[in-house]
Design a protein around this motif. Structure first.
Motif, PDB file in Angstrom:
ATOM      1  N   LEU A  55     -21.048  -2.900 -31.220  1.00 22.36           N
ATOM      2  CA  LEU A  55     -21.303  -2.200 -29.959  1.00 22.36           C
ATOM      3  C   LEU A  55     -20.309  -2.532 -28.855  1.00 22.36           C
ATOM      4  O   LEU A  55     -20.047  -1.706 -27.991  1.00 22.36           O
ATOM      5  CB  LEU A  55     -22.712  -2.525 -29.456  1.00 22.36           C
ATOM      6  CG  LEU A  55     -23.828  -1.683 -30.012  1.00 22.36           C
ATOM      7  CD1 LEU A  55     -25.173  -2.210 -29.543  1.00 22.36           C
ATOM      8  CD2 LEU A  55     -23.669  -0.241 -29.597  1.00 22.36           C
ATOM      9  N   ASP A  75     -28.166  -0.409 -23.398  1.00 21.66           N
ATOM     10  CA  ASP A  75     -27.378   0.056 -24.535  1.00 21.66           C
ATOM     11  C   ASP A  75     -27.834  -0.554 -25.862  1.00 21.66           C
ATOM     12  O   ASP A  75     -28.058   0.165 -26.840  1.00 21.66           O
ATOM     13  CB  ASP A  75     -25.893  -0.240 -24.306  1.00 21.66           C
ATOM     14  CG  ASP A  75     -25.370   0.444 -23.053  1.00 21.66           C
ATOM     15  OD1 ASP A  75     -25.737   1.613 -22.843  1.00 21.66           O
ATOM     16  OD2 ASP A  75     -24.616  -0.194 -22.298  1.00 21.66           O
ATOM     17  N   TYR A  79     -29.765   1.287 -28.976  1.00 19.12           N
ATOM     18  CA  TYR A  79     -29.119   1.341 -30.278  1.00 19.12           C
ATOM     19  C   TYR A  79     -30.039   0.825 -31.381  1.00 19.12           C
ATOM     20  O   TYR A  79     -30.122   1.411 -32.456  1.00 19.12           O
ATOM     21  CB  TYR A  79     -27.818   0.528 -30.240  1.00 19.12           C
ATOM     22  CG  TYR A  79     -26.995   0.613 -31.488  1.00 19.12           C
ATOM     23  CD1 TYR A  79     -26.242   1.741 -31.772  1.00 19.12           C
ATOM     24  CD2 TYR A  79     -26.970  -0.437 -32.394  1.00 19.12           C
ATOM     25  CE1 TYR A  79     -25.480   1.823 -32.935  1.00 19.12           C
ATOM     26  CE2 TYR A  79     -26.214  -0.370 -33.552  1.00 19.12           C
ATOM     27  CZ  TYR A  79     -25.466   0.762 -33.819  1.00 19.12           C
ATOM     28  OH  TYR A  79     -24.729   0.838 -34.967  1.00 19.12           O
ATOM     29  N   ARG A  82     -34.152   2.563 -30.296  1.00 14.57           N
ATOM     30  CA  ARG A  82     -34.185   3.983 -29.923  1.00 14.57           C
ATOM     31  C   ARG A  82     -34.797   4.278 -28.560  1.00 14.57           C
ATOM     32  O   ARG A  82     -35.209   5.394 -28.289  1.00 14.57           O
ATOM     33  CB  ARG A  82     -34.914   4.822 -30.980  1.00 14.57           C
ATOM     34  CG  ARG A  82     -34.344   4.740 -32.351  1.00 14.57           C
ATOM     35  CD  ARG A  82     -33.011   5.449 -32.408  1.00 14.57           C
ATOM     36  NE  ARG A  82     -32.533   5.536 -33.779  1.00 14.57           N
ATOM     37  CZ  ARG A  82     -31.372   5.034 -34.165  1.00 14.57           C
ATOM     38  NH1 ARG A  82     -30.590   4.456 -33.326  1.00 14.57           N
ATOM     39  NH2 ARG A  82     -30.998   5.152 -35.423  1.00 14.57           N
TER      40      ARG A  82
END
Length: 162
Positions: A55, A75, A79, A82
């Motif tokens: 990421l 973030d 990821y 969800r």
């Protein structure tokens, strides 16, 4: 959508397998539970390390600890689970509380207090994922989870100062 269901099934089977494996071993029940939680947390730790590498490979470096935690809540959480964390609180002294009101890995278990005593074993892997991600970002931490009403969950992250 299908990958979410597969991840949930994999997670449940992983937890089930680790606990069944320990049931066959001799020893005290409290010790067995601690070993299971440790195994699941360790598995999550390694996964968290790998995910955060993927990421952040093209991301600029973070300014400070709070910036890292905001990234984890927005973030990283999106990821992995969800959705974003519903609430982030801090005491500005290295303790953060991440609240997820519909934690993905608990929604299939129950709503309410019926399986509250079963929840910790389903949270150990997730605590490891968060701890592994933070470790790879340079923050040694202790991550614990608490459930008072399913599927709501609070993760407490305490950053270890050197």
């Amino acid at each position: 959508m299908a990958d979410e269901v597969l991840f949930e099934f994999l997670h449940m089977e992983m937890v089930s397998h680790v606990y069944k494996e320990q049931q066959s071993n001799k020893g005290e029940m409290d010790n067995k539970v601690a070993i299971c939680i440790s195994i699941l947390e360790g598995m999550g730790f390694r996964v968290g390390q790998g995910l955060i590498e993927r990421l952040t490979k093209d991301s600029p470096s973070f300014k400070d600890e709070l910036d890292i935690m905001k990234f984890i809540c927005k973030d990283f959480w999106t990821y992995v689970f969800r959705r974003q964390v519903d609430n982030l609180r801090t005491n500005h002294q290295g303790t953060y509380v991440l609240q997820d009101n519909k934690f993905t890995l608990l929604t299939q278990l129950s709503s309410g207090k019926q399986y509250l005593d079963e929840a910790p074993k389903y949270l150990a892997y997730s605590c490891g994922v968060v701890r592994g991600a933070l470790s790879n970002l340079g923050l040694d931490s202790v991550v614990t989870a608490e459930v008072s009403l399913m599927p709501s969950c609070k993760f407490q992250v305490v950053i270890q100062k050197l």
